[in-house]
Design an enzyme around this catalytic site. Structure first.
Site, mmCIF file in Angstrom:
data_model
loop_
_atom_site.group_PDB
_atom_site.id
_atom_site.type_symbol
_atom_site.label_atom_id
_atom_site.label_comp_id
_atom_site.label_asym_id
_atom_site.label_seq_id
_atom_site.Cartn_x
_atom_site.Cartn_y
_atom_site.Cartn_z
ATOM 1 N N ASP A 1 0.833 -1.206 0.000
ATOM 2 C CA ASP A 1 0.000 0.000 0.000
ATOM 3 C C ASP A 1 0.874 1.266 0.000
ATOM 4 O O ASP A 1 2.052 1.227 0.389
ATOM 5 C CB ASP A 1 -0.910 0.021 1.231
ATOM 6 C CG ASP A 1 -1.980 -1.065 1.168
ATOM 7 O OD1 ASP A 1 -2.196 -1.614 0.067
ATOM 8 O OD2 ASP A 1 -2.571 -1.362 2.217
HETATM 9 N N1 URA Z 1 -1.664 -5.709 3.920
HETATM 10 C C1 URA Z 1 -2.104 -4.448 3.862
HETATM 11 O O1 URA Z 1 -3.193 -4.133 4.341
HETATM 12 N N2 URA Z 1 -1.317 -3.535 3.261
HETATM 13 C C2 URA Z 1 -0.097 -3.822 2.721
HETATM 14 O O2 URA Z 1 0.567 -2.944 2.191
HETATM 15 C C3 URA Z 1 0.339 -5.148 2.800
HETATM 16 C C4 URA Z 1 -0.450 -6.078 3.398
#
Ligand code: URA
Length: 244
Positions: A102
């Site tokens: 993310d």
């Molecule tokens: N899970 C999430 O919610 N975000 C990430 O970036 C990786 C795993």
């Protein structure tokens, strides 16, 4: 997979019958060996030479990057910096991402131009554990360990998450090990406890650990031993077990 005759006829602009002649004259080499079969299958990383001149020599690239917060795990974005923008290599635009993080998640991102390798790593059966350090808003309890191990139902996809490991490091911090990578998976898992995720850092993918030597924003090529260790893990059962 492309065939040698097709590659040579396209690259040299000659008929397939002329490719046959080149082969008969011993003028074509594939990966250092004289080619004899017109229908030989080559890969996009084969080194093909005709009269000593390279007609195909794509180098497979495998990179690890320490992604900082505020960078998009994409190859292009009109608004924000992407992980590709952080690289300096002239061939960076050939790369794709293996497993996105993310926008505000930090840590280990793998990049490659080898689609076969990235598919293998991302296959559900690869059982490659991705390890994350996670900070949350509400206190953790042992109920989380069992719930992560049991799995959660994700209504949007209509699936149950695979058993995941959760280790409680302190009241508000946990280590999570996942063998899959669903959209916002960690946030949604803690979301089932109404516990907001404040930070996520991926520090390992399989045997590959993000060391202190790689500062945020920096990248390096994987070493042959690291690549070999990652590939060996594929197909082996190293699924997650709970712990505290
Ligand atoms: N899970 C999430 O919610 N975000 C990430 O970036 C990786 C795993």
């Amino acid at each position: 997979m492309p065939r040698l005759d097709r590659h040579l006829s396209e690259y040299l602009g000659i008929k397939r019958s002329d490719v046959r002649l080149l082969l008969a004259q011993g003028r074509v080499q594939v990966d250092g060996k004289t080619a004899t079969e017109i229908n030989q299958v080559i890969s996009r990383f084969s080194v093909v030479e005709c009269d000593g001149n390279r007609t195909l020599a794509n180098t497979p690239r495998y990179l690890m990057l320490h992604k900082p917060a505020g960078v998009v795990s994409a190859t292009e974005d009109h608004t924000h910096r992407t992980v590709i923008d952080l690289l300096e290599q002239p061939w960076k635009d050939q790369l794709h991402i293996v497993g996105r993080l993310d926008f505000n998640t930090t840590g280990l991102v793998l990049l490659t131009n080898d689609g076969r390798w990235s598919r293998q790593l991302s296959m559900p059966g690869s059982n490659l554990i991705k390890r994350y350090r996670v900070q949350v808003e509400q206190p953790l309890s042992s109920a989380y360990i069992e719930a992560f191990q049991r799995g959660f139902y994700f209504e949007y996809e209509g699936i149950n998450t695979l058993p995941a490991e959760l280790k409680i490091l302190s009241e508000f911090e946990a280590e999570v090990g996942l063998v899959e990578g669903r959209y916002h998976q960690i946030k949604r898992m803690f979301g089932q406890f109404d516990n907001k995720v404040l930070g996520i850092h991926r520090f390992a993918v399989g045997s590959l650990v993000l060391g202190a030597d790689l500062a945020p924003g920096h990248s390096r090529l994987l070493k042959p031993a690291e690549l070999a260790a990652l590939s060996i893990k594929i197909g082996h059962n190293n699924s997650c077990t709970a712990g505290r």
